[in-house]
Design a protein around this motif. Structure first.
Motif, mmCIF file in Angstrom:
data_model
loop_
_atom_site.group_PDB
_atom_site.id
_atom_site.type_symbol
_atom_site.label_atom_id
_atom_site.label_comp_id
_atom_site.label_asym_id
_atom_site.label_seq_id
_atom_site.Cartn_x
_atom_site.Cartn_y
_atom_site.Cartn_z
ATOM 1 N N LEU A 183 0.701 -1.691 -0.292
ATOM 2 C CA LEU A 183 0.478 -0.121 -0.009
ATOM 3 C C LEU A 183 0.462 1.254 -0.258
ATOM 4 C CD1 LEU A 183 -2.981 -1.032 2.268
ATOM 5 C CD2 LEU A 183 -2.316 -1.546 0.529
ATOM 6 N N ALA A 184 0.734 2.458 -1.119
ATOM 7 C CA ALA A 184 1.610 3.159 -1.154
ATOM 8 C C ALA A 184 0.906 4.783 -1.505
ATOM 9 C CB ALA A 184 2.268 3.001 -1.714
ATOM 10 N N ALA A 185 1.464 5.916 -1.407
ATOM 11 C CA ALA A 185 0.524 6.608 -1.973
ATOM 12 C C ALA A 185 0.726 6.904 -3.679
ATOM 13 C CB ALA A 185 1.661 7.789 -1.029
ATOM 14 N N ASP A 186 1.830 6.629 -3.901
ATOM 15 C CA ASP A 186 2.349 6.416 -5.260
ATOM 16 C C ASP A 186 3.584 5.469 -5.264
ATOM 17 O OD1 ASP A 186 1.808 6.017 -8.168
ATOM 18 O OD2 ASP A 186 2.149 8.817 -7.824
ATOM 19 N N LEU A 187 3.852 4.556 -6.688
ATOM 20 C CA LEU A 187 4.908 3.588 -6.788
ATOM 21 C C LEU A 187 5.511 4.297 -8.557
ATOM 22 C CD1 LEU A 187 3.751 0.083 -6.127
ATOM 23 C CD2 LEU A 187 5.033 1.564 -4.666
ATOM 24 N N SER A 188 7.159 4.734 -8.061
ATOM 25 C CA SER A 188 7.947 4.761 -9.082
ATOM 26 C C SER A 188 8.305 3.702 -9.827
ATOM 27 C CB SER A 188 9.672 5.675 -8.523
ATOM 28 O OG SER A 188 9.832 4.790 -8.447
ATOM 29 N N PRO A 189 8.647 3.757 -11.688
ATOM 30 C CA PRO A 189 9.035 2.863 -12.409
ATOM 31 C C PRO A 189 9.586 2.226 -11.351
ATOM 32 C CG PRO A 189 8.114 4.324 -13.170
ATOM 33 C CD PRO A 189 7.786 5.082 -11.954
ATOM 34 N N SER A 190 10.265 2.853 -10.925
ATOM 35 C CA SER A 190 11.638 1.113 -9.914
ATOM 36 C C SER A 190 11.003 0.895 -9.520
ATOM 37 C CB SER A 190 12.794 2.526 -9.395
ATOM 38 O OG SER A 190 13.479 3.204 -10.511
ATOM 39 N N ASP A 191 10.110 1.089 -8.198
ATOM 40 C CA ASP A 191 9.816 0.497 -7.353
ATOM 41 C C ASP A 191 8.681 -0.536 -7.809
ATOM 42 O OD1 ASP A 191 10.487 1.827 -5.232
ATOM 43 O OD2 ASP A 191 9.230 3.118 -5.285
ATOM 44 N N THR A 192 8.105 -0.593 -8.405
ATOM 45 C CA THR A 192 7.187 -1.485 -9.310
ATOM 46 C C THR A 192 7.769 -2.147 -10.299
ATOM 47 O OG1 THR A 192 5.746 0.554 -9.470
ATOM 48 C CG2 THR A 192 4.994 -1.776 -10.860
ATOM 49 N N ALA A 193 8.800 -2.309 -11.130
ATOM 50 C CA ALA A 193 9.829 -2.778 -12.321
ATOM 51 C C ALA A 193 10.618 -3.938 -11.352
ATOM 52 C CB ALA A 193 10.778 -2.446 -12.267
ATOM 53 N N GLN A 194 10.997 -3.473 -9.724
ATOM 54 C CA GLN A 194 11.720 -4.615 -8.917
ATOM 55 C C GLN A 194 10.083 -5.533 -7.824
ATOM 56 O OE1 GLN A 194 14.913 -3.110 -6.822
ATOM 57 N NE2 GLN A 194 14.509 -1.148 -8.021
ATOM 58 N N LEU A 195 9.195 -5.822 -8.521
ATOM 59 C CA LEU A 195 8.321 -6.473 -7.802
ATOM 60 C C LEU A 195 7.852 -7.773 -8.968
ATOM 61 C CD1 LEU A 195 5.807 -4.158 -7.075
ATOM 62 C CD2 LEU A 195 7.113 -4.434 -5.552
ATOM 63 N N ASP A 196 7.762 -8.401 -8.249
ATOM 64 C CA ASP A 196 6.901 -9.868 -8.938
ATOM 65 C C ASP A 196 6.590 -10.264 -8.164
ATOM 66 O OD1 ASP A 196 8.897 -11.797 -6.723
ATOM 67 O OD2 ASP A 196 11.238 -11.247 -8.176
ATOM 68 N N LYS A 197 5.999 -11.935 -8.460
ATOM 69 C CA LYS A 197 5.003 -12.440 -7.098
ATOM 70 C C LYS A 197 4.962 -12.980 -6.225
ATOM 71 C CE LYS A 197 1.684 -13.415 -12.257
ATOM 72 N NZ LYS A 197 0.504 -14.338 -12.347
ATOM 73 N N SER A 198 6.533 -13.232 -6.436
ATOM 74 C CA SER A 198 6.891 -14.016 -5.573
ATOM 75 C C SER A 198 7.130 -12.892 -4.290
ATOM 76 C CB SER A 198 7.919 -14.055 -5.573
ATOM 77 O OG SER A 198 9.425 -13.711 -5.862
ATOM 78 N N ALA A 199 7.113 -11.808 -4.371
ATOM 79 C CA ALA A 199 7.700 -11.012 -4.081
ATOM 80 C C ALA A 199 6.259 -10.104 -2.934
ATOM 81 C CB ALA A 199 8.606 -9.689 -4.163
ATOM 82 N N ALA A 200 4.910 -9.524 -3.938
ATOM 83 C CA ALA A 200 4.204 -8.960 -3.786
ATOM 84 C C ALA A 200 2.339 -9.609 -4.597
ATOM 85 C CB ALA A 200 4.026 -7.468 -4.753
ATOM 86 N N ALA A 201 1.977 -9.648 -4.047
ATOM 87 C CA ALA A 201 1.045 -10.378 -3.944
ATOM 88 C C ALA A 201 -0.432 -9.526 -4.716
ATOM 89 C CB ALA A 201 -0.076 -10.727 -3.095
ATOM 90 N N GLY A 202 0.278 -8.270 -4.695
ATOM 91 C CA GLY A 202 -0.501 -7.072 -5.562
ATOM 92 C C GLY A 202 -0.261 -5.826 -4.423
ATOM 93 N N PHE A 203 -0.813 -4.952 -5.334
ATOM 94 C CA PHE A 203 -0.277 -3.300 -5.426
ATOM 95 C C PHE A 203 -2.327 -2.020 -4.587
ATOM 96 C CE2 PHE A 203 1.528 -2.361 -8.749
ATOM 97 C CZ PHE A 203 1.039 -0.866 -9.589
ATOM 98 N N ALA A 204 -1.596 -1.701 -4.013
ATOM 99 C CA ALA A 204 -3.055 -0.239 -4.333
ATOM 100 C C ALA A 204 -2.244 0.863 -3.185
ATOM 101 C CB ALA A 204 -4.275 -0.439 -3.135
ATOM 102 N N THR A 205 -2.681 2.169 -4.558
ATOM 103 C CA THR A 205 -1.939 3.015 -3.971
ATOM 104 C C THR A 205 -2.683 4.319 -4.633
ATOM 105 O OG1 THR A 205 -1.875 3.813 -6.637
ATOM 106 C CG2 THR A 205 0.370 2.457 -5.450
ATOM 107 N N ALA A 206 -2.827 5.954 -3.892
ATOM 108 C CA ALA A 206 -3.459 6.676 -3.514
ATOM 109 C C ALA A 206 -3.651 7.097 -4.909
ATOM 110 C CB ALA A 206 -3.541 6.831 -2.675
ATOM 111 N N VAL A 226 -4.774 -1.583 -7.723
ATOM 112 C CA VAL A 226 -5.480 -0.843 -8.133
ATOM 113 C C VAL A 226 -5.256 0.524 -7.420
ATOM 114 C CG1 VAL A 226 -7.947 -0.318 -6.862
ATOM 115 C CG2 VAL A 226 -7.794 -2.705 -7.093
ATOM 116 N N VAL A 227 -5.500 1.623 -8.043
ATOM 117 C CA VAL A 227 -4.775 2.841 -8.009
ATOM 118 C C VAL A 227 -6.079 3.718 -8.154
ATOM 119 C CG1 VAL A 227 -2.735 2.418 -9.213
ATOM 120 C CG2 VAL A 227 -5.054 2.879 -10.201
ATOM 121 N N GLY A 228 -5.468 5.094 -8.331
ATOM 122 C CA GLY A 228 -6.601 6.365 -8.142
ATOM 123 C C GLY A 228 -7.410 6.164 -6.291
#
Length: 604
Positions: A183-206, A226-228
């Motif tokens: 859960l985050a206010a927002d995710l940068s491209p760098s943050d997102t590119a380093q995620l994968d299914k083994s590390a994050a089941a999903g994400f949600a941003t404001a 889910v964003v926004g």
């Protein structure tokens, strides 16, 4: 306390797990602490050296990240980080930081923070959606620099996720163990590119929308998102323990009860079973229930994408976006470089002589090349771009045409001209193509002289003149992303106009119908390469209108093949005729959902 938040469905799927909240960044606190420090000249030189080392490490990281992203997601997503690398030689960004350190004697952290804020604010103030959206890239690179200046490095999101997993380990009170949800206010491209299914089941941003970099990457990675969600997410993060991200419905469930968790676990099992069942469709042709044959092709940006699409069951390439071969370079790609890339993509599908539609350069306006100076335009989407640019810069255009024609000797190549508005543009482009064929023939270079050539239908003027174009072109490819934008006069990059960027508007459907009918009258074929081609609810309408080729992202191909196999084309013809008489997009969607409930539920 249970809370339900509604946002924007950014990436499909269901993600469930312990909440991992990403808060204030440590690099921001570092810059705050440095604000009152004034340096001696010698200390400023030392800070300049420290910044240079941090920049060098950050650049190496970005090179590695671009390469990993290209392998995992493709050329389009990797381009984000290649663009980030250009900032290290940028006069406003890199030069501004160095001037603040040496000239104003500011600590490196403060110089980075102030420069990034200034440049990002300038970009956000411009009346240009593309440039203002790049402010996030400035802040992403600054955050990376600040982490290295603080001696921390790495990705903050990755650290947050690791911490959540460690906290959850061994806690019997938590639901079944697994990767956490970020859960985050927002995710940068760098943050997102380093995620994968083994590390994050999903994400949600404001913050964010469907076109944000984090959303695009989440879809490529297959991570539900889910964003926004807005300020409500920020207010709820402190109390969030366990969450469910529903990337299909665009909702976030915070602290759900056992019954809701059980329902989503059941839905996850059903989705996994459907995904396994798609494997049997890999080698099958795409046919409707009553046997009508259509082609399911892939949209790609590189030769690597072509191989992945072939492995995913694509029956060819409906759109090769060649502009990615031109981006993030210091000079134009040579003819031989282009030829090698096109040939590799063509050979990935040549075993069955499956088509590869190569679009000529679609650059200019909102997409810039640093080595190709173009004037600033107030309305870049209506500007000097694509075929308009190529017809002015014929040397650039003929180099690309030579490379594509040479690749046609190795498979079933088709050439596609973008952004055609008038017959005169098509005829000028075709004349240059014919002249290039004559040139190759004189040189004795092999190519297919009968290579099919078509145009993209993305401007209403071309759709309205489709009957005239159909007498001269070999095929049409409908680009619905731009066709919707131009038909509704709604910038598709403007989130406030999202309600208008909808391909289900009957006005858009009527243009599509007109184009397909015009092509059929002349014995020509029509494809579609916009996002609409892979939308479940659009499939019966497009099948009913007579579309022959559907081009989409590779992961969408097997689900679409499964859905089409359950549709009767004659029933779809009646449905399409009814849809053309409706007035609002919601009415069209309701019609399809009522007639084909399995499409509304996303089931196959």
């Amino acid at each position: 306390m249970y809370t339900l938040l509604k946002g924007i469905a950014a990436a499909p799927g269901i993600g469930m797990g312990k909440a991992a909240a990403k808060g204030q960044r440590p690099e921001q606190r570092q810059a705050d602490a440095a604000a009152s420090v004034s340096l001696t000249p010698q200390a400023a030189e030392e800070e300049l050296l420290r910044y240079g080392l941090a920049a060098e490490v950050a650049a190496r990281e970005l090179e590695e990240l671009a390469e990993r992203t290209r392998e995992r997601m493709g050329a389009e997503e990797a381009e984000i980080f290649e663009t980030h690398l250009l900032l290290f030689g940028d006069e406003e960004f890199d030069g501004g930081i160095r001037r603040r350190i040496r000239g104003e004697r500011k600590p490196a952290a403060l110089a980075v923070e102030e420069t990034a804020s200034e440049v990002a604010a300038l970009l956000e103030s411009l009346d240009d959606e593309y440039l203002s959206g790049r402010a996030a890239d400035i802040r992403d690179v600054a955050a990376r620099l600040l982490r290295h200046l603080a001696g921390e490095g790495g990705s903050e999101s990755a650290a947050v996720l690791r911490g959540a997993e460690e906290q959850a380990a061994g806690k019997e009170s938590e639901p079944a163990a697994g990767p956490p949800v970020l859960l985050a206010a927002d995710l940068s491209p760098s943050d997102t590119a380093q995620l994968d299914k083994s590390a994050a089941a999903g994400f949600a941003t404001a913050a964010g929308g469907r076109t944000s970099h984090s959303a695009i990457m989440a879809r490529s990675l297959g991570i539900p998102a889910v964003v926004g969600l807005g300020p409500a997410l920020l207010a709820a993060m402190a109390d969030a323990r366990y969450v469910i991200v529903d990337g299909d419905a665009g909702v976030l469930h915070i602290n759900p009860g056992d019954a809701l968790i059980g329902e989503y676990e059941r839905r996850q099992r059903e989705a996994e079973e459907r995904a396994r069942s798609y494997g049997r469709l890999l080698a099958e042709e795409t046919r409707s229930q009553d046997g009508r044959r259509v082609e399911l092709a892939a949209n790609i940006g590189s030769a690597r994408d072509a191989r992945a699409a072939a492995a995913a069951g694509a029956e060819g390439v409906g759109l090769f976006r060649t502009e990615f071969l031109y981006m993030d370079r210091e000079a134009l790609p040579s003819e031989d470089e282009q030829f090698a890339a096109y040939r590799e993509a063509v050979e990935a599908f040549n075993a069955k002589r499956q088509p590869v539609v190569i679009r000529t350069l679609d650059i200019g306006g909102d997409k810039k090349l640093p080595y190709l100076p173009l004037p600033q335009e107030e309305n870049p989407f209506l500007g000097h771009r694509a075929i308009r640019l190529c017809l002015d810069q014929t040397d650039l255009f003929r180099t690309q045409l030579r490379a594509i024609l040479r690749a046609s000797a190795y498979g079933n190549v088709k050439i596609l001209f973008p952004m055609i508005a008038a017959l005169s543009e098509w005829r000028r482009a075709k004349a240059l193509l014919d002249a290039t064929k004559e040139e190759l023939a004189r040189e004795g270079l092999p190519f297919n002289a009968e290579t099919e050539t078509g145009i993209m239908i993305e401007i209403p003027a071309a759709a309205l003149m489709a009957d005239r174009f159909a007498k001269e072109v070999d095929f049409f490819s409908i680009g619905t992303n731009d066709l919707v934008q131009y038909t509704l006069a709604a910038d598709r990059m403007n989130e406030r106009l999202a309600y208008l960027t909808d391909p289900f508007y009957p006005a858009v459907l009527r243009l599509i119908d007109r184009v397909i009918r015009a092509a059929r009258a002349e014995g020509k074929w029509t494809g579609m390469c916009g996002e609409m081609a892979g939308h479940p609810l659009a499939l019966p309408i497009l099948l009913g209108l007579g579309l022959q080729e559907f081009s989409m992202s590779a992961p969408s191909i097997l689900p679409a093949r499964s859905w089409l196999a359950r549709l009767d084309s004659r029933e779809c013809e009646a449905l399409a005729a009814e849809a053309l008489e409706l007035e609002e997009p919601d009415e069209v969607r309701a019609l399809v959902e009522a007639r084909f409930p399995f499409l509304a539920a996303g089931q196959a």
